[in-house]
Design a protein around this motif. Structure first.
Motif, PDB file in Angstrom:
ATOM      1  N   TYR A 130       0.822  -1.210   0.000  1.00 42.77           N
ATOM      2  CA  TYR A 130       0.000   0.000   0.000  1.00 42.77           C
ATOM      3  C   TYR A 130       0.852   1.255   0.000  1.00 42.77           C
ATOM      4  O   TYR A 130       1.981   1.255   0.487  1.00 42.77           O
ATOM      5  CB  TYR A 130      -0.903   0.019   1.245  1.00 42.77           C
ATOM      6  N   ALA A 173     -12.286  -4.312   2.760  1.00 44.33           N
ATOM      7  CA  ALA A 173     -12.780  -4.472   1.393  1.00 44.33           C
ATOM      8  C   ALA A 173     -12.810  -5.941   1.018  1.00 44.33           C
ATOM      9  O   ALA A 173     -11.856  -6.678   1.283  1.00 44.33           O
ATOM     10  CB  ALA A 173     -11.902  -3.704   0.421  1.00 44.33           C
ATOM     11  N   VAL A 216      -7.371   2.863  -4.908  1.00 43.35           N
ATOM     12  CA  VAL A 216      -8.300   2.250  -3.959  1.00 43.35           C
ATOM     13  C   VAL A 216      -9.280   3.280  -3.410  1.00 43.35           C
ATOM     14  O   VAL A 216     -10.486   3.065  -3.405  1.00 43.35           O
ATOM     15  CB  VAL A 216      -7.541   1.602  -2.774  1.00 43.35           C
ATOM     16  N   TYR A 217      -8.746   4.422  -2.921  1.00 44.48           N
ATOM     17  CA  TYR A 217      -9.551   5.413  -2.194  1.00 44.48           C
ATOM     18  C   TYR A 217      -8.971   6.803  -2.436  1.00 44.48           C
ATOM     19  O   TYR A 217      -7.758   6.969  -2.480  1.00 44.48           O
ATOM     20  CB  TYR A 217      -9.501   5.097  -0.694  1.00 44.48           C
ATOM     21  N   GLU A 228     -12.551   2.687  -5.787  1.00 46.15           N
ATOM     22  CA  GLU A 228     -12.381   1.838  -6.968  1.00 46.15           C
ATOM     23  C   GLU A 228     -13.121   0.536  -6.703  1.00 46.15           C
ATOM     24  O   GLU A 228     -12.826  -0.179  -5.751  1.00 46.15           O
ATOM     25  CB  GLU A 228     -10.897   1.541  -7.209  1.00 46.15           C
ATOM     26  N   GLU A 233      -3.338   3.690  -2.620  1.00 43.57           N
ATOM     27  CA  GLU A 233      -3.179   2.728  -3.713  1.00 43.57           C
ATOM     28  C   GLU A 233      -2.768   1.390  -3.129  1.00 43.57           C
ATOM     29  O   GLU A 233      -2.073   1.333  -2.109  1.00 43.57           O
ATOM     30  CB  GLU A 233      -2.091   3.191  -4.688  1.00 43.57           C
ATOM     31  N   ARG A 234      -3.206   0.307  -3.772  1.00 43.26           N
ATOM     32  CA  ARG A 234      -2.815  -1.054  -3.412  1.00 43.26           C
ATOM     33  C   ARG A 234      -2.168  -1.667  -4.643  1.00 43.26           C
ATOM     34  O   ARG A 234      -2.764  -1.725  -5.707  1.00 43.26           O
ATOM     35  CB  ARG A 234      -4.031  -1.880  -2.983  1.00 43.26           C
TER      36      ARG A 234
END
Length: 142
Positions: A39, A71, A57-58, A91, A51-52
């Motif tokens: 992450y 999630a 992601v968010y 996402e 981000e992953r």
């Protein structure tokens, strides 16, 4: 709810907490290993973005603090706080319909765009956080 001073942390219940909307300048943390994924978080007063494995992601504008972010393939849940109302983008699966709940109240069905992004507004204040749950609507064919 307080900002996440570590910027990104794993919780005992298997969730993630991230974001510090009290920072005056952009701060980031990269290479955070959580459940086999890497992450990255960028956060400050104007934006929080996670981000992953290099994928979105968010994101919130302005910046927020998120606690207990979980999630799965069919659901995302978390508690968000900030200084003022925020636009939150997640996402999800592309071109799919989801049911959005805010503080346990059904806020309606929303459909993701072709890139899988779903955006919503959260009414926030320094002393008010919002619990958000987004569930995939399995009754609707995409």
């Amino acid at each position: 709810m307080a900002a996440v001073k570590e910027l990104l942390r794993a919780e005992a219940d298997g969730s993630l907490s991230f974001g510090d909307y009290t920072l005056a300048s952009k701060t980031k943390l990269e290479g955070f290993d959580f459940q086999g994924d890497i992450y990255k978080v960028k956060t400050f007063a104007e934006i929080t973005k996670v981000e992953r494995n290099g994928m979105f992601v968010y994101e919130s504008v302005p910046g927020t603090a998120v606690e207990n972010f979980k999630a799965s393939a069919s659901e995302i849940s978390f508690t968000v706080s900030g200084m003022k109302d925020a636009q939150v983008t997640l996402e999800l699966e592309a071109d799919s319909e989801y049911v959005v709940y805010m503080d346990g109240v059904n806020a309606g069905n929303m459909k993701t765009n072709l890139s899988g992004k779903l955006s919503m507004s959260a009414e926030l204040a320094p002393d008010k956080s919002v619990e958000i749950k987004v569930e995939k609507n399995e009754r609707v064919k995409s």
